[in-house]
Design an enzyme around this catalytic site. Structure first.
Site, PDB file in Angstrom:
ATOM      1  CE1 TYR A  66      -3.416  -2.702  -0.062  1.00  0.00           C
ATOM      2  CE2 TYR A  66      -3.436  -2.325   2.300  1.00  0.00           C
ATOM      3  CZ  TYR A  66      -3.899  -2.933   1.231  1.00  0.00           C
ATOM      4  OH  TYR A  66      -4.727  -4.041   1.379  1.00  0.00           O
ATOM      5  CE1 TYR A  67       0.254   7.130  -3.061  1.00  0.00           C
ATOM      6  CE2 TYR A  67       2.292   7.530  -2.082  1.00  0.00           C
ATOM      7  CZ  TYR A  67       1.135   7.701  -2.915  1.00  0.00           C
ATOM      8  OH  TYR A  67       1.304   9.154  -3.665  1.00  0.00           O
TER       9      TYR A  67
END
Length: 343
Positions: A66-67
């Site tokens: 995630y990111y």
């Protein structure tokens, strides 16, 4: 807030889990996968975490991908600031692409051990409560994956291990393989399950109920499709326009028929479609907790209150009636040619 045991495991979790895919900031490297354009930075996320903790949420789910790790940094920083480590259950995942090199992904022993250490550094924690494989890896023997995960539990870096988005036969194979070797086995399944995708009811959820695994569905709102903001002619929010993943999974006429039913029930009850969609997931047999994410504070606050919304049998029947079967969505199937080549 309501709380429940995590399947057959001894820990107790809130029935709403804060999904942290939405949190991230800064520039992403060119090789990074994932959606750009609708993430929430740390300062705005601070309000979300305050609301979550005030609302009784003790369960937080993120992933290294995630990111590209920024979500883990935000989660670790804000929980250290706002909560006692012993009072929260923190989950993260491994599998996704975390670099250009061929060993910076998948479920090899090499990547799992390195990825776990990296996640712990970003989170600023000595251990994670739940370490999940984000997808099945057809290129790595499940024995290698399970052995590596077991070593993390025995080293004290991980309390429980979990799986996400795979076929029921794959989960079954992992469970009996772990039992054969005396390894720690998966305690949970984080699967794709909502009113417009109910194929998990056929085999996966019954398997989890039989084997005592917690079921923690991702995307209970179908990536926003069930919030009443998605239109047949196109999305009406920033995420709706940017999230091509959602467009690939939903947006058929049958799906819109389900969304219309959600809107109708919500209107009669005087609540939002999002609350109805979340309440339906929470009442479904076998479900332990729903993983909800938000980019707006009031959306998160709204979903927290969904825990108190009790649907009648007639409302459940009305919501489920328009559903039509789907092909498998949300997890990659193994390539038959790849499997044949390994034999």
């Amino acid at each position: 807030m309501q709380y429940t045991k995590f399947g057959n495991a001894g820990i107790t979790v809130s029935r709403i889990c804060l999904g942290c895919m939405s949190y991230g900031e800064g520039d992403l490297p060119e090789w990074a996968t994932g959606t750009r354009g609708w993430h929430v930075g740390k300062e705005e996320a601070r309000q979300h975490f305050a609301a979550a903790l005030d609302g009784g949420i003790n369960f937080f789910d993120t992933a290294d991908v995630y990111y590209v790790g920024v979500s883990e940094q935000i989660v670790g920083s804000l929980l250290k600031e706002m909560a006692s480590r012993d009072d929260v259950v923190v989950a993260t995942k491994v599998h996704g692409v975390m670099g250009k090199g061929p060993n910076r992904r998948g479920l090899s022993r090499k990547h799992i051990l390195e990825a776990c250490d990296s996640s712990l550094r970003r989170l600023g924690m000595d251990y994670v409560d739940l370490y999940q494989i984000h997808r099945w890896d057809p290129h790595t023997p499940i024995e290698e994956t399970l052995d590596a995960l077991d070593s993390l539990v025995r080293a004290g870096k991980v309390r429980y291990i979990g799986a996400s988005s795979m076929a029921a036969w794959q989960l079954s194979k992992a469970l009996y393989t772990a039992k054969e070797h005396g390894w720690h086995r998966f305690a949970s399944m984080q699967n794709h399950y909502n009113l417009v995708y109910r194929e998990e009811e056929r085999e996966m959820i019954p398997l989890c109920m039989d084997q005592g695994l917690a079921v923690i569905p991702w995307s209970p709102l179908a990536r926003g499709f069930l919030t009443g903001t998605r239109k047949r002619e196109g999305g009406s929010t920033v995420r709706a326009e940017a999230d091509t993943f959602a467009k690939d999974m939903y947006y058929t006429e049958d799906d819109f028929a389900v969304a219309d039913a959600v809107t109708e029930v919500a209107a009669r009850r005087g609540v939002s479609p999002a609350q109805v969609a979340c309440a339906w997931v929470l009442q479904a047999p076998g479900v332990t907790a729903a993983i909800v994410g938000a980019t707006k504070l009031h959306h998160l606050q709204e979903l927290i209150t969904a825990i108190d919304l009790k649907l009648t049998p007639e409302e459940v029947a009305a919501l489920e009636k328009p559903y039509r079967p789907h092909s498998v969505l949300g997890h990659a199937q193994p390539n038959p040619k790849t499997m044949a080549a390994r034999k």
